[in-house]
Each structure stands twice: as structure tokens, then as C-alpha cells.
Design a protein around this motif. Structure first.
Motif, short mmCIF file in Angstrom:
data_model
loop_
_atom_site.label_atom_id
_atom_site.label_comp_id
_atom_site.label_asym_id
_atom_site.label_seq_id
_atom_site.Cartn_x
_atom_site.Cartn_y
_atom_site.Cartn_z
N VAL A 55 23.90 114.83 -51.49
CA VAL A 55 23.88 115.34 -52.65
C VAL A 55 25.44 114.82 -52.79
O VAL A 55 25.79 115.33 -51.51
CB VAL A 55 23.77 116.40 -52.94
N VAL A 56 26.15 114.45 -53.46
CA VAL A 56 27.25 112.92 -53.55
C VAL A 56 27.98 113.93 -55.21
O VAL A 56 27.96 113.46 -56.45
CB VAL A 56 27.64 112.03 -53.30
N THR A 57 28.75 114.67 -54.79
CA THR A 57 28.99 115.72 -56.61
C THR A 57 31.16 115.27 -56.52
O THR A 57 30.85 116.18 -55.32
CB THR A 57 28.46 116.97 -56.84
N GLY A 58 30.93 115.43 -57.43
CA GLY A 58 32.65 116.61 -57.63
C GLY A 58 32.34 117.98 -57.39
O GLY A 58 33.03 119.27 -57.01
N HIS A 79 33.84 115.56 -54.31
CA HIS A 79 33.91 114.06 -53.69
C HIS A 79 34.80 114.37 -53.04
O HIS A 79 35.12 112.67 -52.89
CB HIS A 79 35.76 113.70 -55.16
N GLY A 80 33.88 114.51 -51.88
CA GLY A 80 34.44 114.01 -50.39
C GLY A 80 34.60 115.11 -50.04
O GLY A 80 35.01 114.74 -48.68
N SER A 81 35.81 115.79 -50.19
CA SER A 81 36.31 116.18 -49.65
C SER A 81 36.08 117.12 -48.65
O SER A 81 36.96 117.75 -47.95
CB SER A 81 37.51 116.69 -50.34
N ILE A 82 34.69 117.81 -48.85
CA ILE A 82 33.82 118.56 -48.55
C ILE A 82 32.90 117.84 -47.64
O ILE A 82 32.09 117.60 -48.96
CB ILE A 82 33.61 119.52 -48.92
N ARG A 83 32.13 117.84 -46.84
CA ARG A 83 30.72 117.24 -46.54
C ARG A 83 29.99 118.37 -45.70
O ARG A 83 30.58 118.39 -44.30
CB ARG A 83 31.73 115.91 -45.86
N ARG A 84 29.22 118.62 -45.85
CA ARG A 84 27.94 118.93 -44.98
C ARG A 84 27.78 117.79 -44.29
O ARG A 84 27.06 117.56 -45.06
CB ARG A 84 27.79 120.49 -45.43
N ASP A 85 27.39 117.63 -43.00
CA ASP A 85 25.84 116.83 -42.64
C ASP A 85 25.13 117.60 -42.32
O ASP A 85 25.19 118.63 -42.60
CB ASP A 85 27.14 116.15 -41.76
N THR A 90 30.55 121.33 -41.23
CA THR A 90 30.74 120.61 -42.94
C THR A 90 31.68 120.28 -41.84
O THR A 90 33.17 120.48 -41.35
CB THR A 90 30.61 122.23 -43.49
N HIS A 91 32.65 119.17 -43.00
CA HIS A 91 34.21 118.40 -42.05
C HIS A 91 34.79 119.10 -43.94
O HIS A 91 34.59 117.92 -44.65
CB HIS A 91 33.52 116.76 -42.28
N ALA A 92 36.21 119.48 -43.47
CA ALA A 92 37.16 119.53 -45.57
C ALA A 92 37.99 119.04 -44.67
O ALA A 92 39.05 118.85 -43.07
CB ALA A 92 37.31 120.93 -44.56
N ASP A 93 38.55 118.57 -45.56
CA ASP A 93 40.07 116.98 -45.24
C ASP A 93 40.59 117.87 -46.45
O ASP A 93 41.05 117.87 -47.32
CB ASP A 93 39.38 115.21 -46.15
N SER A 94 41.45 119.04 -46.37
CA SER A 94 42.00 119.66 -46.28
C SER A 94 43.85 118.90 -46.99
O SER A 94 44.28 120.05 -47.38
CB SER A 94 42.21 121.10 -45.65
N ILE A 170 39.90 109.82 -51.29
CA ILE A 170 39.45 110.43 -51.10
C ILE A 170 37.77 110.04 -52.19
O ILE A 170 38.51 109.88 -52.99
CB ILE A 170 39.32 112.23 -50.94
N ASP A 171 36.89 109.44 -51.90
CA ASP A 171 36.55 108.99 -52.90
C ASP A 171 35.04 108.88 -52.66
O ASP A 171 34.17 109.16 -51.25
CB ASP A 171 36.60 107.87 -54.21
N LYS A 172 33.38 108.72 -53.10
CA LYS A 172 32.48 109.29 -53.16
C LYS A 172 31.75 107.99 -52.57
O LYS A 172 30.96 108.38 -51.26
CB LYS A 172 31.83 109.11 -54.65
N GLY A 173 32.46 107.07 -52.24
CA GLY A 173 32.61 105.92 -51.58
C GLY A 173 32.42 106.48 -49.76
O GLY A 173 32.00 106.01 -48.67
N VAL A 174 33.45 106.02 -50.16
CA VAL A 174 34.28 107.17 -48.87
C VAL A 174 33.09 108.77 -48.28
O VAL A 174 33.23 107.53 -47.17
CB VAL A 174 35.99 107.55 -48.98
N ALA A 175 32.69 108.96 -48.86
CA ALA A 175 31.73 109.88 -48.14
C ALA A 175 30.12 110.01 -47.63
O ALA A 175 30.09 109.47 -47.15
CB ALA A 175 31.70 111.12 -49.11
#
Ligand code: MG
Length: 240
Positions: A55-58, A79-85, A90-94, A170-175
Motif C-alpha cells: 500500500v502506497v499512501t500519504g 508518501h514514502g517517508s516511512i516505509r515498512r518492507d 521499517t525504514h524512516a527518512d526523518s 520523497i514521493d510515491k515513485g521513490v517509494a
């Protein structure tokens, strides 16, 4: 132009937006309802396609998890700042947390003064919703611009009745690209489904990678296919 959604090979990875795609948009973001059949579809796709469903969401991660419980899928939140693989890590870009806080402080007085406006505070982004006060669209746009001008590195992402403020880059494409570097997504052909301007980054990435892109409902898009939510669910049902 509308054409039938395509058949897919078994070697597919699914990326799907949440609001306006899996669920209908509600007056307030906390009022959306997830139909049981949506959970069944996601579970079915995940099982059939080797857990390659994200799921790719804001939305914030915990909010998405709450809506999709008991499922716990791979998620790109905010939008990909926080991503759980898919392995649960979880990968967080803070980067930008402080700038987002400062921008939220600039927007707060406008929200306080105008009932119906909603400021959605997230970990690494903030969203100004004006769905209940559409006549304030221009005022909200001006406020969002004022909020980013002194907060370097933030950008404004216009969505449906919302302005999202978040760190640039950071955007959904990068995610989607990040997921495709990892198992079980790696080596699979990506399919991306979304309804909003914020999905266009992901559509562009997936088009470039030779995948399938599906826009839900109206609006300009670079996606290859267009349908409505019902049409999407019928198509997904045929795949599981
Ligand atoms: Mg959406």
C-alpha cells in the motif's frame, strides 16, 4: 479513452494507493470505511503473488494498519517517508521533521479560525484538508505557500481537497523504486493503482519500468489505463 484492464502474468507486484482507490473518500479522513471485500482481495493477491503487495499512501503507518487490520502488508506511508518492507522492517527518512513542525505551526492559526479545516499532523509531513470548506481553497493554498517559504526543503503536494507539505525528494515513485529493490518485489513487473495527483510520480516510474498503471476515476494522468473503484475490484477479483 477507456480500455479493458489487462491480463497479468504471475510475475507481478502490486502497489496500491489507499484513499480514493481502496476506500471511498469521506468528508473527514478518519471517516473512511474499508469494505470487507477489500481486505479479502488484498489478502488473496498477497497469497497468490508471493506477498508482493504494498500500500502506497500519504497516511501515517499506524493509521493504515488500523484500517487494514488484521492484515499487515508492506506499506509506504507518508508518501514514502516511512516505509515498512515485506519482512516487517521499517525504514524512516526523518529529514525535514523540524521543518514540518515549523510549517504546521504556521498553518495552525488558519485552522483554528476556520471550523471545518483539518490539519493532519503526521511524523514527517502535514496535510491541510479543506474538503468541508472548498471555498477556502485559495486561502489554504496561500497559507501552504507561506508555510513552506521559510522552511527550506519542504514542498507542497496538491491532492484532492488537500495540500500536503513534506520534504522534497520523497514521493510515491521513490517509494515504489525502493520496494522493487527488495524481495519479494524484486524482479517482478510492477502494477500501480491510484486516483490522485500524488500518484503520478509512481505512475511515471512504473511506466518507465515497463509495468502497468491504472488511474482511478477522472483527472489528468500519465497512467495507461483508467477505471473506477468498482471496475478495479472486479479486475482484482479475477486475479485471485
Ligand atoms: Mg488516493
Amino acid at each position: 479513452m477507456t480500455r479493458p484492464l489487462p491480463p497479468v502474468s504471475p510475475n507481478i507486484a502490486f502497489f496500491v494507493d489507499f484513499d480514493g482507490t481502496l476506500v471511498d473518500i469521506a468528508p473527514r479522513p478518519d471517516q473512511v470505511e474499508v469494505e470487507p471485500r477489500v481486505l479479502d482481495l488484498l489478502a488473496g493477491l498477497s497469497e497468490k503473488f508471493g506477498q508482493a503487495v504494498a500500500v502506497v499512501t500519504g497516511r501515517p503507518l499506524d493509521v493504515v494498519d488500523g484500517f487494514l487490520a488484521p492484515l499487515k502488508l508492506a506499506v509506504a506511508a507518508e508518501h514514502g517517508s516511512i516505509r515498512r518492507d515485506a519482512s516487517g522492517q521499517t525504514h524512516a527518512d526523518s529529514r525535514g521533521v523540524d521543518a514540518v513542525e515549523a510549517a504546521a505551526a504556521v498553518l495552525q492559526p488558519l485552522v483554528d479560525a476556520n471550523p471545518g479545516l483539518i490539519l493532519e499532523r503526521k511524523q514527517v509531513s502535514v496535510a491541510l484538508h479543506f474538503r468541508q470548506r472548498p471555498e477556502l481553497a485559495e486561502v489554504c493554498k496561500d497559507a501552504a505557500e507561506e508555510a513552506v517559504v521559510n522552511n527550506d526543503g519542504l514542498c507542497i503536494l496538491p491532492g484532492k481537497m488537500v495540500f500536503e507539505l513534506r520534504p522534497a525528494g520523497i514521493d510515491k515513485g521513490v517509494a515504489v523504486r525502493a520496494f522493487l529493490d527488495e524481495a519479494p518485489f524484486r524482479g517482478r513487473v510492477p502494477v500501480y493503482m491510484g486516483d490522485d495527483a500524488t500518484d503520478e510520480h509512481a505512475f511515471a516510474v512504473v511506466n518507465k519500468l515497463g509495468g502497468i498503471t491504472i488511474k482511478i476515476d477522472g483527472g489528468d494522468t500519465v497512467a495507461q489505463y483508467r477505471t473506477d473503484r468498482e471496475g478495479l475490484f472486479v479486475w482484482m477479483s479475477g486475479l485471485v
